[in-house]
Write a protein that holds these residues in place. Structure first.
Motif, mmCIF file in Angstrom:
data_model
loop_
_atom_site.group_PDB
_atom_site.id
_atom_site.type_symbol
_atom_site.label_atom_id
_atom_site.label_comp_id
_atom_site.label_asym_id
_atom_site.label_seq_id
_atom_site.Cartn_x
_atom_site.Cartn_y
_atom_site.Cartn_z
ATOM 1 N N UNK A 1 0.909 -1.253 -0.007
ATOM 2 C CA UNK A 1 -0.133 0.002 -0.007
ATOM 3 C C UNK A 1 0.918 1.075 0.011
ATOM 4 N N UNK A 2 0.595 2.097 -1.049
ATOM 5 C CA UNK A 2 1.553 3.281 -1.251
ATOM 6 C C UNK A 2 0.910 4.533 -0.192
ATOM 7 N N UNK A 3 1.732 5.214 0.254
ATOM 8 C CA UNK A 3 1.346 6.347 1.273
ATOM 9 C C UNK A 3 0.785 7.528 0.143
ATOM 10 N N UNK A 4 1.364 7.526 -0.966
ATOM 11 C CA UNK A 4 0.806 8.546 -1.812
ATOM 12 C C UNK A 4 -0.812 8.394 -2.168
ATOM 13 N N UNK A 5 -0.940 7.173 -2.419
ATOM 14 C CA UNK A 5 -2.387 6.729 -2.575
ATOM 15 C C UNK A 5 -3.320 7.033 -1.700
ATOM 16 N N UNK A 6 -2.644 6.917 -0.510
ATOM 17 C CA UNK A 6 -3.508 7.319 0.612
ATOM 18 C C UNK A 6 -3.795 8.635 0.904
ATOM 19 N N UNK A 7 -2.868 9.552 0.544
ATOM 20 C CA UNK A 7 -2.891 10.862 0.584
ATOM 21 C C UNK A 7 -3.905 11.068 -0.400
ATOM 22 N N UNK A 8 -3.763 10.632 -1.429
ATOM 23 C CA UNK A 8 -4.843 11.066 -2.591
ATOM 24 C C UNK A 8 -6.028 10.753 -2.163
ATOM 25 N N UNK A 9 -6.439 9.539 -1.753
ATOM 26 C CA UNK A 9 -7.689 9.133 -1.021
ATOM 27 C C UNK A 9 -8.193 10.512 -0.358
ATOM 28 N N UNK A 10 -7.447 10.618 0.880
ATOM 29 C CA UNK A 10 -7.922 11.679 1.802
ATOM 30 C C UNK A 10 -7.976 13.212 1.201
ATOM 31 N N UNK A 11 -7.252 13.478 0.176
ATOM 32 C CA UNK A 11 -7.608 14.754 -0.607
ATOM 33 C C UNK A 11 -8.771 14.723 -1.223
ATOM 34 N N UNK A 12 -9.260 13.876 -1.992
ATOM 35 C CA UNK A 12 -10.412 13.582 -2.872
ATOM 36 C C UNK A 12 -11.533 13.804 -1.858
ATOM 37 N N UNK A 13 -11.506 13.032 -0.811
ATOM 38 C CA UNK A 13 -12.737 13.068 0.179
ATOM 39 C C UNK A 13 -12.944 14.804 0.744
ATOM 40 N N UNK A 14 -11.633 15.220 1.121
ATOM 41 C CA UNK A 14 -11.595 16.550 1.646
ATOM 42 C C UNK A 14 -12.234 17.567 0.827
ATOM 43 N N UNK A 15 -11.637 17.235 -0.538
ATOM 44 C CA UNK A 15 -12.050 18.296 -1.383
ATOM 45 C C UNK A 15 -13.668 18.103 -2.192
ATOM 46 N N UNK A 16 -13.846 16.929 -2.097
ATOM 47 C CA UNK A 16 -15.119 16.528 -2.692
ATOM 48 C C UNK A 16 -15.136 16.082 -4.128
ATOM 49 N N UNK A 17 -14.157 15.922 -4.643
ATOM 50 C CA UNK A 17 -13.746 15.730 -6.056
ATOM 51 C C UNK A 17 -12.550 15.420 -6.659
ATOM 52 N N UNK A 18 -12.383 14.988 -7.845
ATOM 53 C CA UNK A 18 -11.052 14.822 -8.224
ATOM 54 C C UNK A 18 -10.233 15.911 -8.853
ATOM 55 N N UNK A 19 -11.044 16.965 -9.408
ATOM 56 C CA UNK A 19 -10.406 17.993 -10.109
ATOM 57 C C UNK A 19 -9.835 18.804 -9.050
ATOM 58 N N UNK A 20 -10.524 19.126 -7.911
ATOM 59 C CA UNK A 20 -9.883 20.028 -6.810
ATOM 60 C C UNK A 20 -8.970 19.322 -6.000
ATOM 61 N N UNK A 21 -9.042 18.061 -5.840
ATOM 62 C CA UNK A 21 -7.905 17.287 -5.202
ATOM 63 C C UNK A 21 -6.438 17.434 -6.090
ATOM 64 N N UNK A 22 -6.891 17.211 -7.325
ATOM 65 C CA UNK A 22 -5.682 17.154 -8.298
ATOM 66 C C UNK A 22 -4.916 18.751 -8.324
ATOM 67 N N UNK A 23 -5.707 19.649 -8.215
ATOM 68 C CA UNK A 23 -5.210 21.255 -7.840
ATOM 69 C C UNK A 23 -4.306 21.193 -6.844
ATOM 70 N N UNK A 24 -5.029 20.795 -5.409
ATOM 71 C CA UNK A 24 -4.107 20.782 -4.115
ATOM 72 C C UNK A 24 -2.939 20.117 -4.154
ATOM 73 N N UNK A 25 -3.166 18.689 -4.999
ATOM 74 C CA UNK A 25 -2.057 18.138 -5.120
ATOM 75 C C UNK A 25 -0.866 18.281 -5.952
ATOM 76 N N UNK A 26 -1.089 19.300 -6.682
ATOM 77 C CA UNK A 26 -0.201 19.788 -7.916
ATOM 78 C C UNK A 26 0.070 18.570 -8.985
#
Length: 291
Positions: A1-26
């Motif tokens: 299990x990769x840490x980065x994938x966990x961080x992506x999941x957390x940010x997608x849920x926090x932002x409520x979507x893939x587009x906003x999560x991608x922006x925050x995660x650069x």
């Protein structure tokens, strides 16, 4: 299990979507989608419900999200402790400041801290209370200024307390009063901070405690804009007394509110049982000495 994938999941849920999560995660939306798919393949169950406007966790996703927050926070603690042992993080403090009252309470502490520890870099993040709690919980901040009370997962050091006053248009029928009760404002439109700020909940809860329905006319995250709306007669707002004094505006009258008064209590908070870097402990010492 990769840490980065966990961080992506957390940010997608926090932002409520893939587009906003991608922006925050650069990152790109495609990369974010691949990370979520890799996690779902590894878990063997869907982790997200992909609606047309908002992405929400499934039951399994909520479990993975909760554990991911704990894993990521533990990783931050581990890296901080080892890095400080090696002398790499001795000069960094990750500090979260509230948008309301931060200048009044934290600027003097910052000045004393810089004088005593000129080599320590202070990395500032300014957000509403809800966002600060998230960042502190996930280990992305060492300390944050939060309004009391807070949950048991945090330890706190109180900085100060102020009554919350009402701010009325000078033309308002109650503007000449020496004090107000919430019942006096039952039918008055309100200009409040948005829901990411604890002051929003404090004020609306106070109205409901008096069996009154708050009549919210406008919400904002900007004190200056809120005061402009008050001066224009749009409604009544609320600020901690010290903050209101610092933002006096012509055409706006400041009046105490009782029965009972609301109290704005600011504290420095950190995760209970978490590793606290030297720089954070030094900041707490400086804040305590100036209290």
């Amino acid at each position: 299990m990769e840490m980065r994938n966990l961080r992506v999941l957390v940010e997608v849920i926090r932002q409520g979507g893939f587009t906003d999560a991608a922006r925050v995660l650069f990152s790109t939306q495609s990369t974010v989608s691949k990370a979520i798919k890799a996690l779902e393949d590894e878990m063997g169950v869907p982790l997200l419900e992909r609606g047309s406007r908002h992405v929400a966790p499934t039951a399994a996703g909520a479990i993975v999200h909760r554990q991911a927050l704990r894993i990521l926070a533990a990783r931050e603690d581990l890296l901080s402790e080892i890095a400080e042992l090696k002398g790499l993080r001795r000069g960094l403090l990750r500090l979260g400041l509230p948008r309301v009252g931060g200048d009044a309470l934290f600027a003097p502490i910052f000045a004393r801290f810089r004088q005593r520890y000129p080599g320590i870099e202070v990395q500032l993040s300014e957000h509403g209370s809800a966002r600060l709690r998230e960042l502190l919980h996930s280990g992305e901040l060492d300390l944050a200024g939060l309004l009391l009370p807070v949950s048991d997962e945090f330890e706190t050091q109180e900085l100060g307390r102020e009554p919350v006053d009402a701010l009325l248009p000078a033309s308002h029928r109650l503007a000449t009063r020496d004090s107000l009760r919430f019942s006096d404002l039952a039918d008055t439109p309100l200009v409040l901070f948005d829901t990411g700020f604890m002051l929003h909940a404090m004020v609306t809860d106070a109205f409901r405690a008096h069996r009154l329905t708050p009549q919210v006319a406008a919400q904002s995250s900007q004190i200056g804009f809120m005061l402009e709306l008050v001066a224009a007669g749009i409604g009544v707002s609320f600020l901690p007394r010290l903050v209101a004094h610092m933002h006096r505006r012509e055409g706006v009258v400041q009046i105490p509110v009782g029965d009972p008064a609301l109290e704005w209590r600011m504290a420095l908070a950190w995760r209970r049982e978490a590793y606290l870097p030297h720089a954070a402990r030094a900041w707490l010492d400086v804040a305590r000495a100036g209290a």
